[in-house]
Design a protein around this motif. Structure first.
Motif, PDB file in Angstrom:
ATOM      1  N   ILE A   1      95.331 -15.002  89.046  1.00 29.71           N
ATOM      2  CA  ILE A   1      94.314 -13.995  89.165  1.00 29.71           C
ATOM      3  C   ILE A   1      93.120 -14.336  90.194  1.00 29.71           C
ATOM      4  CG2 ILE A   1      92.487 -12.906  87.865  1.00 29.71           C
ATOM      5  CD1 ILE A   1      94.037 -12.695  85.380  1.00 29.71           C
ATOM      6  N   GLU A   2      92.916 -15.819  90.285  1.00 28.82           N
ATOM      7  CA  GLU A   2      91.892 -16.142  91.196  1.00 28.82           C
ATOM      8  C   GLU A   2      92.447 -16.229  92.762  1.00 28.82           C
ATOM      9  OE1 GLU A   2      90.522 -20.025  90.223  1.00 28.82           O
ATOM     10  OE2 GLU A   2      89.437 -19.376  88.641  1.00 28.82           O
ATOM     11  N   PHE A   3      93.919 -16.429  92.684  1.00 28.06           N
ATOM     12  CA  PHE A   3      94.474 -16.424  94.060  1.00 28.06           C
ATOM     13  C   PHE A   3      94.435 -14.826  94.458  1.00 28.06           C
ATOM     14  CE2 PHE A   3      98.335 -15.796  96.399  1.00 28.06           C
ATOM     15  CZ  PHE A   3      97.932 -16.580  97.561  1.00 28.06           C
ATOM     16  N   GLY A   4      94.863 -14.260  93.629  1.00 23.82           N
ATOM     17  CA  GLY A   4      94.619 -12.488  94.048  1.00 23.82           C
ATOM     18  C   GLY A   4      93.512 -12.134  94.294  1.00 23.82           C
ATOM     19  N   ALA A   5      92.276 -12.567  93.600  1.00 24.80           N
ATOM     20  CA  ALA A   5      91.045 -12.203  94.010  1.00 24.80           C
ATOM     21  C   ALA A   5      90.599 -12.580  95.282  1.00 24.80           C
ATOM     22  CB  ALA A   5      89.921 -12.404  92.876  1.00 24.80           C
ATOM     23  N   ASP A   6      90.753 -13.708  95.737  1.00 21.21           N
ATOM     24  CA  ASP A   6      90.495 -14.492  97.020  1.00 21.21           C
ATOM     25  C   ASP A   6      91.365 -13.729  98.022  1.00 21.21           C
ATOM     26  OD1 ASP A   6      88.886 -16.188  95.399  1.00 21.21           O
ATOM     27  OD2 ASP A   6      90.101 -17.992  95.692  1.00 21.21           O
TER      28      ASP A   6
ATOM     29  N   ILE B   1      98.832 -23.728  78.797  1.00 18.56           N
ATOM     30  CA  ILE B   1      99.102 -24.000  80.417  1.00 18.56           C
ATOM     31  C   ILE B   1      99.458 -22.760  80.975  1.00 18.56           C
ATOM     32  CG2 ILE B   1     100.124 -25.234  81.995  1.00 18.56           C
ATOM     33  CD1 ILE B   1     100.150 -27.684  80.096  1.00 18.56           C
ATOM     34  N   ALA B   2     100.382 -22.054  80.308  1.00 21.66           N
ATOM     35  CA  ALA B   2     100.927 -20.793  80.869  1.00 21.66           C
ATOM     36  C   ALA B   2     100.094 -19.852  81.331  1.00 21.66           C
ATOM     37  CB  ALA B   2     101.967 -20.141  79.767  1.00 21.66           C
ATOM     38  N   LEU B   3      98.780 -19.716  80.123  1.00 22.85           N
ATOM     39  CA  LEU B   3      97.761 -19.004  80.454  1.00 22.85           C
ATOM     40  C   LEU B   3      96.840 -19.290  81.674  1.00 22.85           C
ATOM     41  CD1 LEU B   3      96.855 -17.865  76.766  1.00 22.85           C
ATOM     42  CD2 LEU B   3      98.058 -16.633  78.433  1.00 22.85           C
ATOM     43  N   SER B   4      96.741 -20.723  81.647  1.00 22.40           N
ATOM     44  CA  SER B   4      95.994 -21.383  82.758  1.00 22.40           C
ATOM     45  C   SER B   4      96.750 -20.999  84.265  1.00 22.40           C
ATOM     46  CB  SER B   4      96.016 -22.891  82.668  1.00 22.40           C
ATOM     47  OG  SER B   4      95.539 -23.415  83.770  1.00 22.40           O
ATOM     48  N   VAL B   5      97.883 -20.755  84.100  1.00 27.39           N
ATOM     49  CA  VAL B   5      98.687 -20.513  85.464  1.00 27.39           C
ATOM     50  C   VAL B   5      98.412 -19.112  85.754  1.00 27.39           C
ATOM     51  CG1 VAL B   5     100.899 -20.197  86.493  1.00 27.39           C
ATOM     52  CG2 VAL B   5     100.453 -22.289  85.131  1.00 27.39           C
ATOM     53  N   VAL B   6      98.515 -18.388  84.738  1.00 27.66           N
ATOM     54  CA  VAL B   6      98.195 -16.758  84.803  1.00 27.66           C
ATOM     55  C   VAL B   6      96.721 -16.623  85.535  1.00 27.66           C
ATOM     56  CG1 VAL B   6      97.910 -14.623  83.807  1.00 27.66           C
ATOM     57  CG2 VAL B   6      99.818 -16.011  83.318  1.00 27.66           C
ATOM     58  N   TRP B   7      95.788 -17.380  84.818  1.00 26.12           N
ATOM     59  CA  TRP B   7      94.429 -17.313  85.441  1.00 26.12           C
ATOM     60  C   TRP B   7      94.321 -17.537  86.970  1.00 26.12           C
ATOM     61  CZ3 TRP B   7      90.354 -14.873  84.863  1.00 26.12           C
ATOM     62  CH2 TRP B   7      89.270 -15.068  85.463  1.00 26.12           C
ATOM     63  N   GLU B   8      95.001 -18.925  87.279  1.00 30.55           N
ATOM     64  CA  GLU B   8      94.980 -19.004  88.946  1.00 30.55           C
ATOM     65  C   GLU B   8      95.632 -18.074  89.633  1.00 30.55           C
ATOM     66  OE1 GLU B   8      93.080 -21.634  89.770  1.00 30.55           O
ATOM     67  OE2 GLU B   8      92.876 -22.488  87.791  1.00 30.55           O
TER      68      GLU B   8
ATOM     69  N   LYS C   1      92.961 -29.211  89.712  1.00 29.16           N
ATOM     70  CA  LYS C   1      91.918 -29.970  88.861  1.00 29.16           C
ATOM     71  C   LYS C   1      91.780 -28.830  87.727  1.00 29.16           C
ATOM     72  CE  LYS C   1      89.359 -33.004  91.779  1.00 29.16           C
ATOM     73  NZ  LYS C   1      88.098 -33.134  92.281  1.00 29.16           N
ATOM     74  N   ASP C   2      91.663 -27.827  87.765  1.00 25.79           N
ATOM     75  CA  ASP C   2      91.509 -26.578  86.965  1.00 25.79           C
ATOM     76  C   ASP C   2      92.512 -26.764  85.888  1.00 25.79           C
ATOM     77  OD1 ASP C   2      89.024 -25.658  88.075  1.00 25.79           O
ATOM     78  OD2 ASP C   2      90.003 -23.888  88.789  1.00 25.79           O
ATOM     79  N   MET C   3      93.732 -26.619  86.365  1.00 25.93           N
ATOM     80  CA  MET C   3      94.971 -26.689  85.545  1.00 25.93           C
ATOM     81  C   MET C   3      95.017 -27.938  84.762  1.00 25.93           C
ATOM     82  SD  MET C   3      97.949 -24.920  87.995  1.00 25.93           S
ATOM     83  CE  MET C   3      99.120 -24.901  86.757  1.00 25.93           C
ATOM     84  N   LEU C   4      94.630 -29.161  85.184  1.00 20.80           N
ATOM     85  CA  LEU C   4      94.505 -30.578  84.692  1.00 20.80           C
ATOM     86  C   LEU C   4      93.566 -30.620  83.741  1.00 20.80           C
ATOM     87  CD1 LEU C   4      94.921 -32.879  87.595  1.00 20.80           C
ATOM     88  CD2 LEU C   4      96.684 -32.474  85.768  1.00 20.80           C
ATOM     89  N   TRP C   5      92.400 -29.769  83.771  1.00 21.67           N
ATOM     90  CA  TRP C   5      91.508 -29.646  82.575  1.00 21.67           C
ATOM     91  C   TRP C   5      92.014 -28.797  81.398  1.00 21.67           C
ATOM     92  CZ3 TRP C   5      87.651 -32.799  81.410  1.00 21.67           C
ATOM     93  CH2 TRP C   5      86.930 -33.640  82.428  1.00 21.67           C
ATOM     94  N   GLU C   6      92.561 -27.857  81.970  1.00 20.39           N
ATOM     95  CA  GLU C   6      93.103 -26.791  81.053  1.00 20.39           C
ATOM     96  C   GLU C   6      94.060 -27.545  79.982  1.00 20.39           C
ATOM     97  OE1 GLU C   6      93.607 -22.676  79.433  1.00 20.39           O
ATOM     98  OE2 GLU C   6      92.565 -23.327  81.401  1.00 20.39           O
ATOM     99  N   ALA C   7      95.187 -28.289  80.779  1.00 18.11           N
ATOM    100  CA  ALA C   7      96.044 -29.186  80.098  1.00 18.11           C
ATOM    101  C   ALA C   7      95.381 -30.351  79.110  1.00 18.11           C
ATOM    102  CB  ALA C   7      97.056 -29.732  81.016  1.00 18.11           C
ATOM    103  N   PHE C   8      94.337 -31.105  79.576  1.00 15.38           N
ATOM    104  CA  PHE C   8      93.731 -31.771  78.962  1.00 15.38           C
ATOM    105  C   PHE C   8      93.121 -31.353  77.464  1.00 15.38           C
ATOM    106  CE2 PHE C   8      89.423 -34.037  77.974  1.00 15.38           C
ATOM    107  CZ  PHE C   8      90.059 -35.214  77.686  1.00 15.38           C
ATOM    108  N   GLY C   9      92.305 -30.295  77.719  1.00 16.43           N
ATOM    109  CA  GLY C   9      91.890 -29.401  76.403  1.00 16.43           C
ATOM    110  C   GLY C   9      93.116 -29.216  75.427  1.00 16.43           C
ATOM    111  N   ALA C  10      94.401 -28.797  75.935  1.00 15.15           N
ATOM    112  CA  ALA C  10      95.261 -28.418  75.112  1.00 15.15           C
ATOM    113  C   ALA C  10      95.704 -29.485  74.413  1.00 15.15           C
ATOM    114  CB  ALA C  10      96.293 -27.601  75.962  1.00 15.15           C
ATOM    115  N   LEU C  11      95.881 -30.809  75.367  1.00 15.87           N
ATOM    116  CA  LEU C  11      96.495 -31.970  74.740  1.00 15.87           C
ATOM    117  C   LEU C  11      95.467 -32.340  73.410  1.00 15.87           C
ATOM    118  CD1 LEU C  11      97.741 -33.579  77.740  1.00 15.87           C
ATOM    119  CD2 LEU C  11      99.151 -32.740  75.958  1.00 15.87           C
ATOM    120  N   ILE C  12      94.359 -32.388  73.548  1.00 16.34           N
ATOM    121  CA  ILE C  12      93.305 -32.713  72.872  1.00 16.34           C
ATOM    122  C   ILE C  12      93.496 -31.994  71.223  1.00 16.34           C
ATOM    123  CG2 ILE C  12      91.060 -32.655  71.917  1.00 16.34           C
ATOM    124  CD1 ILE C  12      90.139 -33.305  74.597  1.00 16.34           C
ATOM    125  N   VAL C  13      94.028 -30.650  71.395  1.00 13.95           N
ATOM    126  CA  VAL C  13      94.349 -30.045  70.214  1.00 13.95           C
ATOM    127  C   VAL C  13      95.544 -30.451  69.655  1.00 13.95           C
ATOM    128  CG1 VAL C  13      94.946 -27.681  69.450  1.00 13.95           C
ATOM    129  CG2 VAL C  13      93.066 -27.749  70.942  1.00 13.95           C
TER     130      VAL C  13
END
Length: 243
Positions: free
Chosen positions: A138-143, A129-136, A202-214
């Motif tokens: 990056i997206e915010f910075g690019a926008d 989830i932390a890496l997901s936050v970092v990616w968001e 939604k992006d962060m929720l999907w990321e968390a969902f994938g992590a929870l499956i693991v």
């Protein structure tokens, strides 16, 4: 044999990335050239991870990770982000899986095997989830600084805001939005454009969902089958790193 399969996958991805680079250059889509260059570097990232963390990645997982590295390029250069409704969410969910799997190995790498499963799963999920936050970020910075639209807008038909209220602390609501006019121009959508918040969440929720499956699979499997496996051929270096 396994090493040959891995390197064949790397070479195939690099050749496809080079082909895409030439294609984007011919079409004068210069912004996508940066995406191709980044992808070209990322294709050797699994190899670098194996060397830096003294591990071997399961061969099937290695190929899937390679596929994951070229997926953003497929989304941008081949417009899969725009012609599908699920490509972006698939990448975030799959990223949650990959980062959580690596988080499990990283925890054992730093702390050894004799650790409760709860601690391992908690670290892996939080790491992902932390890496997901970092990616968001990056997206915010690019926008913000480069005028991109990585945090996609969502069409909504209801607005709830304290800025619309009749008094301080009173929330105002606008329902049933069908058209919006900005500077005299009517937006070509049937509703109001959210500026990326819904997409980000939604992006962060999907990321968390994938992590929870693991995490669930790790509990069920009791950690018996690892994707990132300590490299016994370099066991001395592994032990020295831990000490």
């Amino acid at each position: 044999m396994k090493k040959r399969i891995k390197w064949s996958g790397v070479i195939a991805c690099e050749l496809f990335t080079f082909f895409t680079f030439i294609k984007m250059l011919a079409k004068k889509e210069y912004s996508n050239l940066i995406v191709c260059l980044i992808t070209f570097v990322l294709c050797i990232l699994p190899f670098i991870v194996e060397k830096l963390f003294y591990c071997k990645i399961n061969t099937i997982a290695y190929i899937f990770i390679l596929f994951y590295t070229i997926c953003p390029m497929l989304g941008d250069c081949y417009q899969l982000y725009y012609i599908t409704t699920w490509w972006d969410k698939f990448l975030h969910a799959f990223g949650g899986v990959v980062f959580a799997l690596f988080g499990i190995y990283l925890f054992h790498f730093l702390n050894g095997k004799s650790t409760k499963a709860v601690a391992v799963v908690l670290f892996a999920v939080c790491f992902s989830i932390a890496l997901s936050v970092v990616w968001e970020f990056i997206e915010f910075g690019a926008d913000t600084f480069f005028g991109t639209d990585m945090q996609r807008d969502t069409v909504i038909t209801t607005i709830r805001s304290y800025n619309l209220g009749d008094d301080i602390g009173v929330m105002g609501t606008i329902d049933g939005i069908e058209n919006v006019t900005v500077n005299g121009c009517e937006l070509p959508v049937k509703g109001y454009l959210d500026i990326g918040l819904i997409d980000t969440m939604k992006d962060m929720l999907w990321e968390a969902f994938g992590a929870l499956i693991v995490g669930v699979m790790y509990f069920l499997d009791k950690g018996e089958h690892q994707i990132f496996i300590p490299d016994n051929s370099d066991k001395t270096a592994y032990v020295e790193m831990k000490s």
